[in-house]
Design a protein around this motif. Structure first.
Motif, PDB file in Angstrom:
ATOM      1  N   ASP A 189      49.094  49.637  10.843  1.00 13.70           N
ATOM      2  CA  ASP A 189      49.479  48.876  12.029  1.00 13.70           C
ATOM      3  C   ASP A 189      48.454  47.780  12.321  1.00 13.70           C
ATOM      4  OD1 ASP A 189      47.306  50.115  13.336  1.00 13.70           O
ATOM      5  OD2 ASP A 189      48.572  51.530  14.410  1.00 13.70           O
ATOM      6  N   ASP A 190      48.614  47.087  13.449  1.00 13.32           N
ATOM      7  CA  ASP A 190      47.719  45.983  13.805  1.00 13.32           C
ATOM      8  C   ASP A 190      46.287  46.429  14.065  1.00 13.32           C
ATOM      9  OD1 ASP A 190      49.842  44.234  13.558  1.00 13.32           O
ATOM     10  OD2 ASP A 190      50.294  44.241  15.707  1.00 13.32           O
ATOM     11  N   GLN A 191      46.086  47.703  14.363  1.00 16.12           N
ATOM     12  CA  GLN A 191      44.743  48.229  14.587  1.00 16.12           C
ATOM     13  C   GLN A 191      44.127  48.804  13.312  1.00 16.12           C
ATOM     14  OE1 GLN A 191      47.345  49.138  16.938  1.00 16.12           O
ATOM     15  NE2 GLN A 191      46.648  47.286  17.960  1.00 16.12           N
ATOM     16  N   GLY A 192      44.846  48.680  12.195  1.00 15.22           N
ATOM     17  CA  GLY A 192      44.336  49.181  10.922  1.00 15.22           C
ATOM     18  C   GLY A 192      44.506  50.672  10.727  1.00 15.22           C
ATOM     19  N   GLN A 193      45.351  51.294  11.538  1.00 15.62           N
ATOM     20  CA  GLN A 193      45.637  52.723  11.410  1.00 15.62           C
ATOM     21  C   GLN A 193      46.984  52.911  10.711  1.00 15.62           C
ATOM     22  OE1 GLN A 193      43.331  55.074  12.351  1.00 15.62           O
ATOM     23  NE2 GLN A 193      42.135  53.198  12.628  1.00 15.62           N
ATOM     24  N   LEU A 194      47.208  54.114  10.193  1.00 16.15           N
ATOM     25  CA  LEU A 194      48.494  54.386   9.552  1.00 16.15           C
ATOM     26  C   LEU A 194      49.612  54.198  10.563  1.00 16.15           C
ATOM     27  CD1 LEU A 194      47.663  57.575   7.494  1.00 16.15           C
ATOM     28  CD2 LEU A 194      48.157  55.302   6.599  1.00 16.15           C
ATOM     29  N   ARG A 195      50.664  53.538  10.125  1.00 20.83           N
ATOM     30  CA  ARG A 195      51.826  53.360  11.002  1.00 20.83           C
ATOM     31  C   ARG A 195      52.412  54.728  11.351  1.00 20.83           C
ATOM     32  NH1 ARG A 195      53.710  48.469  11.982  1.00 20.83           N
ATOM     33  NH2 ARG A 195      52.915  46.752  10.733  1.00 20.83           N
ATOM     34  N   ARG A 196      52.953  54.794  12.540  1.00 20.43           N
ATOM     35  CA  ARG A 196      53.482  56.047  13.067  1.00 20.43           C
ATOM     36  C   ARG A 196      54.571  56.654  12.190  1.00 20.43           C
ATOM     37  NH1 ARG A 196      56.374  56.691  18.915  1.00 20.43           N
ATOM     38  NH2 ARG A 196      56.712  58.918  18.776  1.00 20.43           N
ATOM     39  N   PHE A 197      55.424  55.819  11.619  1.00 21.91           N
ATOM     40  CA  PHE A 197      56.560  56.314  10.861  1.00 21.91           C
ATOM     41  C   PHE A 197      56.371  56.203   9.352  1.00 21.91           C
ATOM     42  CE2 PHE A 197      58.328  55.158  15.035  1.00 21.91           C
ATOM     43  CZ  PHE A 197      58.732  56.431  15.421  1.00 21.91           C
ATOM     44  N   VAL A 198      55.114  56.179   8.929  1.00 21.20           N
ATOM     45  CA  VAL A 198      54.804  56.205   7.498  1.00 21.20           C
ATOM     46  C   VAL A 198      53.950  57.433   7.243  1.00 21.20           C
ATOM     47  CG1 VAL A 198      53.639  55.036   5.596  1.00 21.20           C
ATOM     48  CG2 VAL A 198      54.908  53.697   7.268  1.00 21.20           C
ATOM     49  N   ASN A 199      54.428  58.296   6.371  1.00 21.15           N
ATOM     50  CA  ASN A 199      53.680  59.496   6.004  1.00 21.15           C
ATOM     51  C   ASN A 199      52.996  59.234   4.666  1.00 21.15           C
ATOM     52  OD1 ASN A 199      54.659  61.134   8.209  1.00 21.15           O
ATOM     53  ND2 ASN A 199      56.616  61.064   7.154  1.00 21.15           N
ATOM     54  N   VAL A 200      51.744  59.666   4.565  1.00 21.84           N
ATOM     55  CA  VAL A 200      50.992  59.481   3.329  1.00 21.84           C
ATOM     56  C   VAL A 200      50.411  60.832   2.936  1.00 21.84           C
ATOM     57  CG1 VAL A 200      49.111  58.270   2.185  1.00 21.84           C
ATOM     58  CG2 VAL A 200      50.439  57.098   3.953  1.00 21.84           C
ATOM     59  N   TYR A 201      50.558  61.144   1.663  1.00 18.38           N
ATOM     60  CA  TYR A 201      50.053  62.392   1.115  1.00 18.38           C
ATOM     61  C   TYR A 201      49.074  62.092  -0.004  1.00 18.38           C
ATOM     62  CZ  TYR A 201      53.910  64.582   3.576  1.00 18.38           C
ATOM     63  OH  TYR A 201      54.765  65.016   4.557  1.00 18.38           O
ATOM     64  N   VAL A 202      47.982  62.833  -0.038  1.00 14.45           N
ATOM     65  CA  VAL A 202      47.069  62.814  -1.184  1.00 14.45           C
ATOM     66  C   VAL A 202      47.274  64.157  -1.847  1.00 14.45           C
ATOM     67  CG1 VAL A 202      44.683  62.755  -1.959  1.00 14.45           C
ATOM     68  CG2 VAL A 202      45.428  61.216  -0.130  1.00 14.45           C
ATOM     69  N   ASN A 203      47.737  64.103  -3.075  1.00 14.23           N
ATOM     70  CA  ASN A 203      48.255  65.276  -3.762  1.00 14.23           C
ATOM     71  C   ASN A 203      49.359  65.834  -2.859  1.00 14.23           C
ATOM     72  OD1 ASN A 203      46.703  64.942  -6.086  1.00 14.23           O
ATOM     73  ND2 ASN A 203      44.957  65.913  -5.102  1.00 14.23           N
ATOM     74  N   ASP A 204      49.293  67.036  -2.389  1.00 13.61           N
ATOM     75  CA  ASP A 204      50.369  67.554  -1.538  1.00 13.61           C
ATOM     76  C   ASP A 204      49.949  67.682  -0.074  1.00 13.61           C
ATOM     77  OD1 ASP A 204      52.239  67.812  -3.606  1.00 13.61           O
ATOM     78  OD2 ASP A 204      51.397  69.743  -4.209  1.00 13.61           O
ATOM     79  N   ASP A 205      48.825  67.061   0.281  1.00 14.54           N
ATOM     80  CA  ASP A 205      48.293  67.206   1.633  1.00 14.54           C
ATOM     81  C   ASP A 205      48.591  65.985   2.489  1.00 14.54           C
ATOM     82  OD1 ASP A 205      47.107  69.714   1.014  1.00 14.54           O
ATOM     83  OD2 ASP A 205      45.425  68.678   0.065  1.00 14.54           O
ATOM     84  N   ASP A 206      49.225  66.217   3.630  1.00 18.27           N
ATOM     85  CA  ASP A 206      49.517  65.161   4.598  1.00 18.27           C
ATOM     86  C   ASP A 206      48.193  64.702   5.199  1.00 18.27           C
ATOM     87  OD1 ASP A 206      50.250  63.638   6.853  1.00 18.27           O
ATOM     88  OD2 ASP A 206      51.968  64.916   7.300  1.00 18.27           O
ATOM     89  N   VAL A 207      47.855  63.429   5.045  1.00 17.02           N
ATOM     90  CA  VAL A 207      46.550  62.935   5.488  1.00 17.02           C
ATOM     91  C   VAL A 207      46.381  63.009   6.999  1.00 17.02           C
ATOM     92  CG1 VAL A 207      46.260  61.480   3.451  1.00 17.02           C
ATOM     93  CG2 VAL A 207      47.201  60.486   5.560  1.00 17.02           C
TER      94      VAL A 207
END
Length: 92
Positions: A48-66
């Motif tokens: 987002d504009d503050q450089g944080q993950l967008r609310r409606f975007v999920n990101v996983y590293v391997n199988d772990d939700d960041v």
């Protein structure tokens, strides 16, 4: 550290249609910054504009939700898989 990033269909216009790309970085923030260098515009769709993950975007590293790990500071070890998954809404 080199990681494999799975790109959802909606963001593949930024990767020339590639479903998976490689990126470098010790943390998720580093990986996203590296993606932005090679695939201009993709970071704005994930952050987002503050450089944080967008609310409606999920990101996983391997199988772990960041979101349940260290967010953008989540470690991305060499060979890790990073998945970007935008939320999908709608239907009846």
């Amino acid at each position: 550290m080199s990681v494999n990033v799975r790109i959802p269909t909606i963001l593949r216009t930024y990767t020339g249609g590639q479903a998976e790309v490689t990126a470098e970085g010790a943390t998720l923030a580093d990986v996203i910054a590296d993606l932005e260098k090679t695939h201009k515009g993709i970071a704005a769709r994930v952050l987002d504009d503050q450089g944080q993950l967008r609310r409606f975007v999920n990101v996983y590293v391997n199988d772990d939700d960041v979101r349940f790990e260290q967010g953008l500071e989540t470690a991305t070890p060499d060979g890790a898989g990073v998945s970007i998954i935008p939320a999908v809404a709608g239907g009846c």
